[in-house]
Design a protein around this motif. Structure first.
Motif, PDB file in Angstrom:
ATOM      1  N   GLU A  87       0.702  -0.949  -0.278  1.00 22.33           N
ATOM      2  CA  GLU A  87      -0.457  -0.115  -0.121  1.00 22.33           C
ATOM      3  C   GLU A  87       0.572   1.310  -0.149  1.00 22.33           C
ATOM      4  O   GLU A  87       1.196   1.915  -0.753  1.00 22.33           O
ATOM      5  N   GLN A  88       1.832   0.800   0.849  1.00 25.72           N
ATOM      6  CA  GLN A  88       2.999   2.570   0.991  1.00 25.72           C
ATOM      7  C   GLN A  88       3.734   2.468  -0.171  1.00 25.72           C
ATOM      8  O   GLN A  88       3.606   3.411  -0.747  1.00 25.72           O
ATOM      9  N   PHE A  89       4.258   1.234  -1.321  1.00 28.16           N
ATOM     10  CA  PHE A  89       4.572   0.991  -2.107  1.00 28.16           C
ATOM     11  C   PHE A  89       3.897   1.491  -2.865  1.00 28.16           C
ATOM     12  O   PHE A  89       4.602   3.194  -4.204  1.00 28.16           O
ATOM     13  N   LEU A  90       2.227   1.815  -3.369  1.00 29.39           N
ATOM     14  CA  LEU A  90       1.593   2.575  -4.476  1.00 29.39           C
ATOM     15  C   LEU A  90       1.843   3.541  -4.705  1.00 29.39           C
ATOM     16  O   LEU A  90       1.231   4.475  -5.157  1.00 29.39           O
ATOM     17  N   LYS A  91       1.290   4.336  -2.979  1.00 30.17           N
ATOM     18  CA  LYS A  91       0.901   5.939  -2.132  1.00 30.17           C
ATOM     19  C   LYS A  91       1.999   6.371  -3.750  1.00 30.17           C
ATOM     20  O   LYS A  91       2.113   7.410  -4.175  1.00 30.17           O
ATOM     21  N   GLU A  92       3.694   5.854  -3.416  1.00 34.97           N
ATOM     22  CA  GLU A  92       4.358   6.540  -3.589  1.00 34.97           C
ATOM     23  C   GLU A  92       4.988   5.993  -5.501  1.00 34.97           C
ATOM     24  O   GLU A  92       5.863   7.115  -5.567  1.00 34.97           O
ATOM     25  N   ASN A  93       4.317   5.332  -5.722  1.00 34.60           N
ATOM     26  CA  ASN A  93       4.729   5.370  -6.734  1.00 34.60           C
ATOM     27  C   ASN A  93       3.167   4.983  -7.919  1.00 34.60           C
ATOM     28  O   ASN A  93       3.323   3.900  -8.590  1.00 34.60           O
ATOM     29  N   PRO A  94       3.229   7.060  -8.671  1.00 34.08           N
ATOM     30  CA  PRO A  94       1.653   6.123  -9.730  1.00 34.08           C
ATOM     31  C   PRO A  94       1.974   5.844 -10.486  1.00 34.08           C
ATOM     32  O   PRO A  94       0.466   5.073 -11.484  1.00 34.08           O
ATOM     33  N   SER A  95       2.765   4.567 -11.082  1.00 32.33           N
ATOM     34  CA  SER A  95       3.350   4.543 -12.466  1.00 32.33           C
ATOM     35  C   SER A  95       3.267   2.431 -11.739  1.00 32.33           C
ATOM     36  O   SER A  95       3.126   1.869 -13.167  1.00 32.33           O
ATOM     37  N   ALA A  96       2.977   2.752 -10.975  1.00 29.34           N
ATOM     38  CA  ALA A  96       2.237   0.982 -10.089  1.00 29.34           C
ATOM     39  C   ALA A  96       1.170   0.651 -11.013  1.00 29.34           C
ATOM     40  O   ALA A  96       0.555   1.464  -9.841  1.00 29.34           O
ATOM     41  N   GLU A  97       0.922  -0.216 -10.470  1.00 32.68           N
ATOM     42  CA  GLU A  97      -0.332  -1.173 -10.436  1.00 32.68           C
ATOM     43  C   GLU A  97      -0.514  -2.206 -10.492  1.00 32.68           C
ATOM     44  O   GLU A  97       0.120  -3.550 -10.463  1.00 32.68           O
ATOM     45  N   LEU A  98      -1.435  -2.498  -9.141  1.00 35.05           N
ATOM     46  CA  LEU A  98      -1.821  -4.391  -8.786  1.00 35.05           C
ATOM     47  C   LEU A  98      -2.146  -4.975 -10.658  1.00 35.05           C
ATOM     48  O   LEU A  98      -3.051  -3.696 -11.040  1.00 35.05           O
ATOM     49  N   GLN A  99      -1.859  -6.343 -10.021  1.00 35.10           N
ATOM     50  CA  GLN A  99      -2.308  -6.799 -11.145  1.00 35.10           C
ATOM     51  C   GLN A  99      -3.335  -8.530 -10.591  1.00 35.10           C
ATOM     52  O   GLN A  99      -2.916  -8.729  -9.742  1.00 35.10           O
ATOM     53  N   GLU A 100      -4.381  -8.616 -11.626  1.00 35.95           N
ATOM     54  CA  GLU A 100      -4.556 -10.152 -11.554  1.00 35.95           C
ATOM     55  C   GLU A 100      -3.991 -11.137 -11.337  1.00 35.95           C
ATOM     56  O   GLU A 100      -3.061 -11.083 -12.749  1.00 35.95           O
TER      57      GLU A 100
END
Ligand SMILES: C[S@@+](CC[C@H](N)C(=O)[O-])C[C@H]1O[C@@H](n2cnc3c(N)ncnc32)[C@H](O)[C@@H]1O
Length: 392
Positions: A339-352
């Motif tokens: 969660e923290q990482f996603l907050k800091e990295n807008p170009s990251a997206e979780l994948q199914e």
């Protein structure tokens, strides 16, 4: 509850750690009957019956994970010929699932940022086929040396190179194109040394030189430089000069020439692996408390995990895939880090993870993340999250 958990064969400090982290100790109630898992090397699939006769046990195919077999936990494989000849290796099915989530295909350039002792690395090399490369990095020299021994035993290292390095700062790109290595002279007319084929047999002079370089590096303040401790014939290293191998590129360039796939199998408290926890039965439960479970250590681990994930993602090319996994089941080391990482990295997206529809696991607290545990999955505990890098 206290009375009930005391019936579990777990040390008190571990039960307290689980409860403090909101984990139900009962997920470990069936660990004595949790199977162990092996993978048969792809070229040995036809020898299944021979292997069964050798280890004196029927192997049960894991129907949700190709190439994996389960066997009763009491069966020892270390003395079998199949193991000694490198036809099988022990790897938990949940670990296999984490690698499978990366969808490795022939020609990929893969980075394994916390590679030792190397079971997942071996599986990656099996999946890679005859093109591409795997770069294994680990901060622990002796653990990575064990990984090198494993590659040699399984004759898997052809497309692999191993660096002793800090994964939070590691910065070398994969070698995609064989650079023009014909010239043995630099622009200034000096002779350029090029990497020859790997040989574990070093002359006394070479060993002495390497030891001296290590000593000097260890004494120098600041960042330790990565050290290449193994490379296979087709890893792209043979024929390169040191400058070519150790070249770095800017962060922006990783978007186009970064790795296709990155695994960050981060250092953690290992609480999902009851085999690991039980080792402390011999070393003393107090050691478990001091070395693994105390709050300061877990706090510094989450900082390390976030740094490893952040650097692994930096080295990923746009459109590439990264898997973050730990063998801890605490939210702090998994969902909170992601969660923290996603907050800091807008170009990251979780994948199914598409394949997970047939896997015996549960969803993590964040949708699309997965949790394996001994009770639900009959595997060791593992958290898995898959991310992609969006082109910006
Ligand atoms: C969970 S183990 C990895 C297991 C491995 N992927 C496998 O399948 O065998 C975590 C590893 O991270 C390594 N590690 C710890 N800190 C590190 C760092 N800063 N950079 C790279 N590796 C690190 C440890 O030495 C350890 O080998």
């Amino acid at each position: 509850m206290e009375e009930e958990t005391s019936k579990l064969p777990l040390p008190g400090a571990f039960v307290e750690f689980l409860e403090a982290n909101g984990l139900d100790p009962w997920i470990y109630s069936a660990t004595d009957s949790t199977p162990r898992y092996i993978r048969l090397k792809p070229e040995c699939e036809a020898e299944l019956e021979e292997v069964e006769a050798d280890i004196k046990c029927k192997l049960e195919k894991v129907d949700w994970l190709p190439g994996f077999y389960s066997l009763p936990p009491s069966i020892q494989i270390a003395n079998s010929k199949a193991y000694q000849q490198g036809k099988i290796y022990g790897i938990d099915a949940a670990s296999g699932a984490a690698v499978s989530a990366l969808n490795i295909s022939a020609g990929d350039h893969v980075l394994d940022l916390c590679a030792a002792p190397g079971a997942k690395l071996c599986l990656m090399l099996d999946l890679l086929g005859d093109m591409g490369s795997v770069t294994g990095v680990d901060v622990s020299r002796h653990r990575l040396a064990a990984c090198r021994t494993m590659l040699q035993k399984y004759a898997s290292g052809n497309r692999c190179r191993l660096f002793v390095a800090d994964g939070t700062t590691f910065s070398f790109i994969a070698i995609r194109v064989h650079l023009d290595s014909k010239s043995c002279e630099s622009a200034l007319g000096e002779k350029v040394e090029r990497f020859k084929e790997w040989s574990s047999r070093r002359t006394w002079k070479e060993r002495k030189k390497a030891a001296r370089e290590r000593e000097t590096a260890a004494m120098a303040p600041g960042i330790q430089h990565p050290e290449l401790i193994f490379y296979g014939r087709h890893s792209g290293v043979v024929g390169l000069s040191k400058d070519e191998l150790y070249q770095t590129v800017s962060d922006g360039e990783f978007l186009s020439c970064g790795y296709d796939k990155v695994l960050v199998d981060a250092e953690c408290t290992h609480d999902g692996s009851i085999k690991h926890i039980k080792k402390f039965e011999h070393w003393g439960w107090k050691t478990l408390e001091h070395r693994v479970l105390h709050a300061e250590r877990t706090d510094s681990l989450t900082v390390l995990q976030l740094k490893l994930l952040t650097n692994g993602f930096r080295l990923l090319k746009a459109g590439g895939l990264l898997v973050y996994s730990t063998c801890s089941l605490t939210v702090a080391q998994n969902e909170d880090v992601v969660e923290q990482f996603l907050k800091e990295n807008p170009s990251a997206e979780l994948q199914e993870i598409e394949a997970a529809k047939s896997w015996p696991c549960r969803s993590g607290r964040i949708p699309k993340t997965l949790r394996f545990d001994p009770l639900t999955s009959r595997t060791s505990g593992l958290f898995v999250a898959k991310l992609t890098k969006l082109a910006t």
